[in-house]
Design a protein around this motif. Structure first.
Motif, PDB file in Angstrom:
ATOM      1  N   UNK A  44      -0.771   3.396   5.963  1.00  0.00           N
ATOM      2  CA  UNK A  44      -1.481   4.075   4.685  1.00  0.00           C
ATOM      3  C   UNK A  44      -1.695   5.240   3.751  1.00  0.00           C
ATOM      4  N   UNK A  45      -1.693   6.222   4.216  1.00  0.00           N
ATOM      5  CA  UNK A  45      -1.990   7.737   4.917  1.00  0.00           C
ATOM      6  C   UNK A  45      -0.594   8.311   3.060  1.00  0.00           C
ATOM      7  N   UNK A  46       0.820   6.684   3.969  1.00  0.00           N
ATOM      8  CA  UNK A  46       2.041   7.195   3.096  1.00  0.00           C
ATOM      9  C   UNK A  46       1.731   6.850   1.587  1.00  0.00           C
ATOM     10  N   UNK A  47       1.329   5.786   1.580  1.00  0.00           N
ATOM     11  CA  UNK A  47       1.089   4.465   0.185  1.00  0.00           C
ATOM     12  C   UNK A  47      -0.067   6.024  -0.466  1.00  0.00           C
ATOM     13  N   UNK A  48      -0.647   6.151   0.253  1.00  0.00           N
ATOM     14  CA  UNK A  48      -1.645   6.363  -0.928  1.00  0.00           C
ATOM     15  C   UNK A  48      -2.490   7.603  -0.366  1.00  0.00           C
ATOM     16  N   UNK A  49      -1.572   8.435  -0.159  1.00  0.00           N
ATOM     17  CA  UNK A  49      -2.405   9.805   0.254  1.00  0.00           C
ATOM     18  C   UNK A  49      -2.589  10.928  -1.258  1.00  0.00           C
ATOM     19  N   UNK A  50      -1.747  10.258  -2.090  1.00  0.00           N
ATOM     20  CA  UNK A  50      -2.517  10.483  -3.604  1.00  0.00           C
ATOM     21  C   UNK A  50      -3.285  10.160  -4.744  1.00  0.00           C
ATOM     22  N   UNK A  51      -4.174   9.128  -4.245  1.00  0.00           N
ATOM     23  CA  UNK A  51      -4.943   7.699  -4.620  1.00  0.00           C
ATOM     24  C   UNK A  51      -6.129   7.746  -4.640  1.00  0.00           C
ATOM     25  N   UNK A  52      -6.394   8.222  -3.226  1.00  0.00           N
ATOM     26  CA  UNK A  52      -8.057   7.629  -2.369  1.00  0.00           C
ATOM     27  C   UNK A  52      -9.033   8.477  -3.711  1.00  0.00           C
ATOM     28  N   UNK A  53      -9.770   7.006  -3.303  1.00  0.00           N
ATOM     29  CA  UNK A  53     -10.059   6.036  -3.302  1.00  0.00           C
ATOM     30  C   UNK A  53      -9.064   5.114  -3.877  1.00  0.00           C
ATOM     31  N   UNK A  54      -8.634   4.359  -2.588  1.00  0.00           N
ATOM     32  CA  UNK A  54      -7.983   2.900  -3.298  1.00  0.00           C
ATOM     33  C   UNK A  54      -9.003   1.801  -3.219  1.00  0.00           C
ATOM     34  N   UNK A  55      -9.420   0.841  -4.067  1.00  0.00           N
ATOM     35  CA  UNK A  55     -10.031   0.119  -3.684  1.00  0.00           C
ATOM     36  C   UNK A  55      -9.168  -2.187  -3.820  1.00  0.00           C
ATOM     37  N   UNK A  56      -8.575  -2.046  -2.541  1.00  0.00           N
ATOM     38  CA  UNK A  56      -8.284  -3.416  -2.789  1.00  0.00           C
ATOM     39  C   UNK A  56      -9.484  -4.708  -2.749  1.00  0.00           C
ATOM     40  N   UNK A  57      -8.902  -5.533  -3.681  1.00  0.00           N
ATOM     41  CA  UNK A  57      -9.838  -7.412  -3.414  1.00  0.00           C
ATOM     42  C   UNK A  57      -8.513  -7.919  -3.114  1.00  0.00           C
ATOM     43  N   UNK A  58      -8.687  -8.320  -1.211  1.00  0.00           N
ATOM     44  CA  UNK A  58      -8.020  -9.545  -1.132  1.00  0.00           C
ATOM     45  C   UNK A  58      -6.604  -8.989  -1.070  1.00  0.00           C
ATOM     46  N   UNK A  59      -6.363  -7.991  -0.966  1.00  0.00           N
ATOM     47  CA  UNK A  59      -5.087  -7.333  -1.671  1.00  0.00           C
ATOM     48  C   UNK A  59      -4.082  -6.592  -2.490  1.00  0.00           C
ATOM     49  N   UNK A  60      -5.341  -6.884  -3.229  1.00  0.00           N
ATOM     50  CA  UNK A  60      -4.429  -6.821  -4.231  1.00  0.00           C
ATOM     51  C   UNK A  60      -5.742  -5.227  -4.842  1.00  0.00           C
ATOM     52  N   UNK A  61      -4.035  -3.725  -5.214  1.00  0.00           N
ATOM     53  CA  UNK A  61      -5.633  -3.351  -5.741  1.00  0.00           C
ATOM     54  C   UNK A  61      -5.801  -3.724  -7.507  1.00  0.00           C
TER      55      UNK A  61
END
Length: 83
Positions: A44-61
């Motif tokens: 998750x860190x590698x994927x979202x480190x520059x985007x947080x917070x990230x919100x997903x609903x049922x796995x969809x950003x």
């Protein structure tokens, strides 16, 4: 019930605001809320480190950086309708 996930980390002002917004919406529209600390999840860190917070609903950003309360409510209503 819809599953909402917020990817965040401690000492993140935008994360705190997003979580407050989600908790407020949850009072009106039921959903399960899962919080993932990206500092404790390497992928998750590698994927979202520059985007947080990230919100997903049922796995969809659906949001990153900020949560628009009006849009979030609309998305939740649409996704909770029977198909």
């Amino acid at each position: 019930m819809l599953n909402v996930t917020i990817y965040s980390k401690k000492d993140c002002h935008l994360c705190d605001i997003a979580k407050e917004t989600l908790l407020k919406i949850q009072q009106e529209l039921p959903f399960s809320l899962n919080e993932i600390d990206i500092e404790k999840d390497k992928a998750a860190f590698e994927k979202y480190k520059y985007l947080i917070p990230v919100i997903e609903i049922d796995g969809e950003k659906v949001f990153n950086y900020r949560v628009n309360e009006y849009e979030m409510k609309n998305i939740l209503r649409l996704k909770s309708q029977p198909r």
